[in-house]
Design a protein around this motif. Structure first.
Motif, PDB file in Angstrom:
ATOM      1  N   PRO A  60       0.800  -1.231   0.000  1.00  0.00           N
ATOM      2  CA  PRO A  60       0.000   0.000   0.000  1.00  0.00           C
ATOM      3  C   PRO A  60       0.833   1.283   0.000  1.00  0.00           C
ATOM      4  O   PRO A  60       0.287   2.357   0.200  1.00  0.00           O
ATOM      5  CB  PRO A  60      -0.754  -0.140   1.324  1.00  0.00           C
ATOM      6  CG  PRO A  60       0.210  -0.839   2.222  1.00  0.00           C
ATOM      7  CD  PRO A  60       1.047  -1.731   1.360  1.00  0.00           C
ATOM      8  N   GLU A  63      -2.363   5.957  -6.011  1.00  0.00           N
ATOM      9  CA  GLU A  63      -2.887   6.040  -4.650  1.00  0.00           C
ATOM     10  C   GLU A  63      -1.855   5.454  -3.703  1.00  0.00           C
ATOM     11  O   GLU A  63      -0.871   4.862  -4.131  1.00  0.00           O
ATOM     12  CB  GLU A  63      -4.183   5.216  -4.526  1.00  0.00           C
ATOM     13  CG  GLU A  63      -5.360   5.778  -5.301  1.00  0.00           C
ATOM     14  CD  GLU A  63      -6.516   4.803  -5.324  1.00  0.00           C
ATOM     15  OE1 GLU A  63      -6.699   4.098  -4.313  1.00  0.00           O
ATOM     16  OE2 GLU A  63      -7.209   4.734  -6.348  1.00  0.00           O
ATOM     17  N   GLY A  64      -2.129   5.581  -2.394  1.00  0.00           N
ATOM     18  CA  GLY A  64      -1.283   4.937  -1.409  1.00  0.00           C
ATOM     19  C   GLY A  64      -0.723   5.896  -0.383  1.00  0.00           C
ATOM     20  O   GLY A  64      -0.912   7.117  -0.466  1.00  0.00           O
ATOM     21  N   PHE A  65      -0.013   5.318   0.588  1.00  0.00           N
ATOM     22  CA  PHE A  65       0.558   6.070   1.694  1.00  0.00           C
ATOM     23  C   PHE A  65       1.438   7.218   1.199  1.00  0.00           C
ATOM     24  O   PHE A  65       1.309   8.360   1.644  1.00  0.00           O
ATOM     25  CB  PHE A  65       1.373   5.108   2.568  1.00  0.00           C
ATOM     26  CG  PHE A  65       2.272   5.777   3.564  1.00  0.00           C
ATOM     27  CD1 PHE A  65       1.739   6.529   4.600  1.00  0.00           C
ATOM     28  CD2 PHE A  65       3.648   5.653   3.466  1.00  0.00           C
ATOM     29  CE1 PHE A  65       2.577   7.150   5.523  1.00  0.00           C
ATOM     30  CE2 PHE A  65       4.486   6.264   4.378  1.00  0.00           C
ATOM     31  CZ  PHE A  65       3.954   7.016   5.409  1.00  0.00           C
ATOM     32  N   ASP A 118      -0.407  10.208  -0.398  1.00  0.00           N
ATOM     33  CA  ASP A 118      -0.979  11.079   0.635  1.00  0.00           C
ATOM     34  C   ASP A 118       0.102  11.888   1.334  1.00  0.00           C
ATOM     35  O   ASP A 118      -0.035  13.096   1.549  1.00  0.00           O
ATOM     36  CB  ASP A 118      -1.716  10.227   1.694  1.00  0.00           C
ATOM     37  CG  ASP A 118      -3.046   9.714   1.165  1.00  0.00           C
ATOM     38  OD1 ASP A 118      -3.341   9.987  -0.025  1.00  0.00           O
ATOM     39  OD2 ASP A 118      -3.761   9.040   1.926  1.00  0.00           O
ATOM     40  N   THR A 137       0.072   6.200   8.442  1.00  0.00           N
ATOM     41  CA  THR A 137       0.485   4.794   8.436  1.00  0.00           C
ATOM     42  C   THR A 137      -0.633   3.919   8.987  1.00  0.00           C
ATOM     43  O   THR A 137      -0.860   2.816   8.500  1.00  0.00           O
ATOM     44  CB  THR A 137       1.789   4.560   9.239  1.00  0.00           C
ATOM     45  OG1 THR A 137       1.676   5.199  10.499  1.00  0.00           O
ATOM     46  CG2 THR A 137       2.997   5.083   8.503  1.00  0.00           C
ATOM     47  N   LYS A 142      -3.743   4.532   8.601  1.00  0.00           N
ATOM     48  CA  LYS A 142      -4.742   4.445   7.531  1.00  0.00           C
ATOM     49  C   LYS A 142      -4.341   3.392   6.498  1.00  0.00           C
ATOM     50  O   LYS A 142      -5.163   2.581   6.087  1.00  0.00           O
ATOM     51  CB  LYS A 142      -4.882   5.820   6.863  1.00  0.00           C
ATOM     52  CG  LYS A 142      -5.774   5.805   5.617  1.00  0.00           C
ATOM     53  CD  LYS A 142      -5.819   7.174   4.940  1.00  0.00           C
ATOM     54  CE  LYS A 142      -6.465   7.073   3.569  1.00  0.00           C
ATOM     55  NZ  LYS A 142      -6.261   8.280   2.764  1.00  0.00           N
ATOM     56  N   TRP A 143      -3.085   3.374   6.091  1.00  0.00           N
ATOM     57  CA  TRP A 143      -2.680   2.514   4.980  1.00  0.00           C
ATOM     58  C   TRP A 143      -2.129   1.162   5.423  1.00  0.00           C
ATOM     59  O   TRP A 143      -2.251   0.182   4.698  1.00  0.00           O
ATOM     60  CB  TRP A 143      -1.646   3.223   4.093  1.00  0.00           C
ATOM     61  CG  TRP A 143      -2.250   4.338   3.303  1.00  0.00           C
ATOM     62  CD1 TRP A 143      -2.143   5.674   3.550  1.00  0.00           C
ATOM     63  CD2 TRP A 143      -3.086   4.215   2.152  1.00  0.00           C
ATOM     64  NE1 TRP A 143      -2.861   6.389   2.632  1.00  0.00           N
ATOM     65  CE2 TRP A 143      -3.441   5.527   1.747  1.00  0.00           C
ATOM     66  CE3 TRP A 143      -3.568   3.138   1.407  1.00  0.00           C
ATOM     67  CZ2 TRP A 143      -4.255   5.780   0.654  1.00  0.00           C
ATOM     68  CZ3 TRP A 143      -4.377   3.390   0.301  1.00  0.00           C
ATOM     69  CH2 TRP A 143      -4.714   4.704  -0.052  1.00  0.00           C
TER      70      TRP A 143
END
Lengths: 241, 240, 281
Positions: C38, C49-51, C54, C269, C271-272
């Motif tokens: 992720p 998308e991904g950590f 963001d 972190t 979140k993902w």
């Protein structure tokens, strides 16, 4: 330019040459058989069979080799259970055989056109003369048609072999450690992309130069009655990409 | 999570990759077309050099085609990608440009294709030039045409006419070559399929779709080149 | 004549495109891989998308610059940074001595474990130390002991890993004579080949292995053996910039420090990765 580094790179990349040549020549050998079959199908005079051969050539010449490699390696991996039932998985499990299959199917399509050209170039009077002398069928093919066709097709087939040597570089994409694969690996260790790719390029140039010479020698040997200065004129033809 | 059907996967719904694939197909066409045109320019110069009486020009042109013929296109693209912008940065530095010269992946890709296909197109143009009727060139010279005018009025139109079949082959080649540009990060058809295959873990579905899209482009362009060939030969009587 | 008109238009267009890109100076281009869930991956329709996507947005807002994140093949990602294809890399890249020879790193913004994954029915599922952690820097003896325990089971097996990573370097250093290492371009590819049975196990970051395990197609996969960090596995994931770009490094350092201090890293972190991976110390 750092020559000690490049020399070291050269020596390390040389260890990939056997695999590069192995991939190229194995697929050229299998591909020649396939190409011969396709060429005979194209000239069979039976509409359905001609269509099949034509469609095959169209599909394999009309799509990038890289797509074919991905399709065979990762794409067929999706159907592992089915392939296992058919007992084909041991074959598709190995990246080596997937690469060989993709390269063979590809060169088969290109080479069938070369062979067809060679077969069509056989002068009809020669065939007539052979028939008058009582030859027919396989004997006629073996003694008259085939040798003349091979001589005619050899220069173009030479280019095809060179193209195959170049095409093997794509096998690095599916974990094969041939020259390009090793180069990519060395770059990941040293991060010196340009120098390493230049050295890899030199290796391919040397290989292809040697192969060109070999084919010229073969051409000379096959044409004792002509013995004119050999002419493998730089022909640029459709590459495998 | 339920497995998506093939048509949901490549369709235009929220989970579908249809739009992305079509955009990428457009990118493939665009980069191939620009690369082809760049290759025509390179090819014209190289063909001219090969036909010239200048030994240096001939040697240079021969060296170029030999190297391009001898090393894999993938390597040429990598070299161009890594080496090209470093060289460009150095040149830019000479003119006082500030360090970073951003070359979009598209331009790098088109130029790389141009360099590779230029070698092939040079051979096509050279072959076509050699078919030209020498008498016409003499006639043009005798009515006082200058070199550029002669090139524009006499040579270029006829060479192009004879070169169409060869250019058709080169175009197919360029189209397939554009797939290799995917290694530089340009999101063209193969790369998009690759990304989708990785993201959805459905490689077969996406690679077969890519193969079909390539075939459609090949098929349409073969048809167009045949039309162009017939059109260009409309004033000529067939000898065969 | 149309031909030449088309030619000149094409040339002009590419010249403009080049010039245009050189003109926009205040934009920072950040390279990521887009195939390393992720951390960074490509979602439906081709969006990144991904950590790290963001986090990049957060850091750039702190530095007050406009950022563009582009996807780039992993194996050329460092040479292309030095060839000035972009300004920074945020691609789950660990700080290692080897990489420090050619690029500069900011302070780490995340850290984690590395280990094996295999299929549940594989004998390798019983590799020693599942759930344990070993650090090659802090307790080299313990880590070495675990690696020695693995060797009999691993003997002769084929292990897939992504090339030019700390993972491939770990295998090269510790298990080169025990296993056959097969290097892939992306982790997604070795996931596919583990599922297809072409390799016996894969070696990667736990964070990325767990993301794969969550997918329905990989429910038969499991993490095996202890998690290892430190040593060749690096000193945490950081932003890579060119060595002569001290200004950008400084800005990122400040922004990362602020993001750690106010809990943004912990939040992202969680979140993902569903676990706090804020670097310690």
């Amino acid at each position: 330019m750092d020559f000690t580094f490049m020399w070291e790179t050269f020596r390390q990349l040389l260890t990939g040459v056997p695999l590069t040549l192995n991939l190229a020549f194995t697929s050229v050998a299998f591909g020649a058989v396939l190409a011969m079959m396709l060429a005979l199908m194209r000239m069979s005079g039976i509409a359905v069979i001609e269509m099949i051969a034509k469609a095959y050539v169209f599909v394999f010449r009309g799509t990038p080799l890289l797509v074919q490699i991905f399709l065979i390696y990762y794409g067929l991996g999706q159907f592992r259970p089915t392939l296992q039932e058919l007992g084909l998985w041991t074959f598709f499990r190995e990246p080596y055989w997937c690469a060989i299959l993709a390269l063979t199917l590809n060169t088969g399509a290109y080479a069938s056109e070369i062979i067809r050209g060679g077969l069509q170039s056989v002068p009809y009077p020669q065939v007539e003369a052979a028939k008058a002398a009582g030859m027919s069928g396989f004997l006629l093919f073996r003694r008259i048609v085939f040798p003349i066709a091979v001589r005619q097709a050899l220069p173009a087939y030479g280019s095809e072999i060179i193209l195959m040597v170049k095409a093997t570089s794509l096998a690095s994409i599916i974990t094969m450690m041939e020259v390009t694969g090793l180069a990519a690996k060395m770059i990941s260790q040293t991060f010196r992309a340009v120098e390493i790719f230049v050295v890899a390029g030199v290796i391919y140039l040397i290989l292809n130069f040697a192969i060109t010479r070999l084919i010229m020698a073969l051409e000379w040997w096959l044409s004792p009655h002509l013995r004119r200065p050999p002419s493998i004129e730089p022909r640029i033809e459709a590459a495998h990409v | 999570m339920q497995q998506l059907s093939y048509f949901e996967l490549i369709g235009f719904g929220p989970k579908g990759w249809g739009l992305a694939l079509l955009t990428a197909t457009g990118m493939t066409l665009a980069v191939a077309l620009c690369g082809f045109l760049a290759g025509s320019i390179v090819g014209t110069f190289v063909a001219w050099a090969k036909l010239s009486r200048n030994l240096a020009a001939r040697t240079l042109a021969d060296g170029y085609t030999t190297v391009l013929r001898g090393i894999p296109d993938l390597l040429v693209i990598y070299l161009f990608y890594f080496g090209g912008s470093a060289a460009l940065g150095a040149i830019g530095g000479l003119f006082g440009a500030q360090g970073f010269i951003g070359v979009p992946a598209f331009v790098t890709g088109a130029l790389a294709i141009g360099i590779v296909s230029g070698a092939y197109q040079a051979e096509v143009f050279r072959g076509a030039y050699q078919i030209l009727n020498r008498g016409e060139l003499e006639a043009a010279r005798s009515v006082g045409m200058h070199r550029w005018l002669m090139f524009r009025r006499i040579i270029a139109p006829q060479v192009l006419r004879y070169a169409i079949p060869g250019l058709g082959n080169t175009w197919q080649l360029v189209l397939k070559e554009s797939a290799l540009i995917s290694v530089t990060g340009l999101v063209e058809l193969l790369r998009q399929s690759h990304i989708a295959a990785g993201s959805t873990r459905r490689p077969f579905d996406f690679y077969i779709t890519a193969a079909i899209l390539y075939l459609v482009i090949t098929w349409v362009s073969t048809y167009l080149f045949q039309r162009a060939e017939t059109h260009s030969l409309r004033g000529l009587r067939r000898t065969s | 004549m149309k031909f030449f008109t088309a030619l000149s238009v094409g040339l002009l267009a590419s010249a403009l495109a080049t010039g245009g890109a050189a003109a926009q100076e205040k934009t920072i281009t950040i390279a990521t891989e887009g195939a390393y869930a992720p951390w960074n991956f490509t979602g439906a329709g081709g969006k990144l998308e991904g950590f790290e996507i963001d986090l990049a947005a957060d850091l750039c807002a702190r530095i007050k610059v406009k950022c563009e994140v582009v996807a780039q093949d992993w194996d050329g990602i460092i040479p292309a940074l030095n060839a000035k294809k972009y300004d920074a890399i945020m691609a789950g890249m660990n700080i290692t001595d080897k990489r420090l020879e050619v690029v500069a790193f900011t302070r780490p913004y995340a850290s984690g474990m590395h280990g094996f994954a295999t299929t549940k029915d594989s004998p390798l599922a019983k590799l020693a130390g599942l759930g344990e952690r070993a650090n090659l820097d802090k307790d080299p003896a313990a880590a070495q002991k675990i690696i020695e325990e693995w060797k009999p089971l691993l003997k002769g097996k084929t292990i897939g890993t992504q090339g030019s990573t700390v993972n491939s370097q770990f295998l090269e250093k510790y298990l080169k004579d025990t296993v056959t290492i097969r290097e892939y371009k992306t982790t997604e590819q070795h996931d596919l080949d583990l599922a297809a049975g072409r390799v016996d196990a894969i070696y990667a970051a736990h964070s990325s292995l767990k993301a794969t395990l969550d997918q329905p197609e990989f429910k038969n996969m499991t993490i095996a053996g202890a998690g290892v960090s430190g040593g060749v596995l690096g000193r945490g994931v950081a932003v890579a910039v060119r060595k002569d770009d001290a200004d950008l490094k400084g800005k990122f350092d400040g922004a990362i420090q602020a993001a750690i201090a106010d809990g943004t890293i912990a939040k992202l972190t969680q979140k993902w990765f569903k676990v706090d991976m804020t670097p310690q110390g």
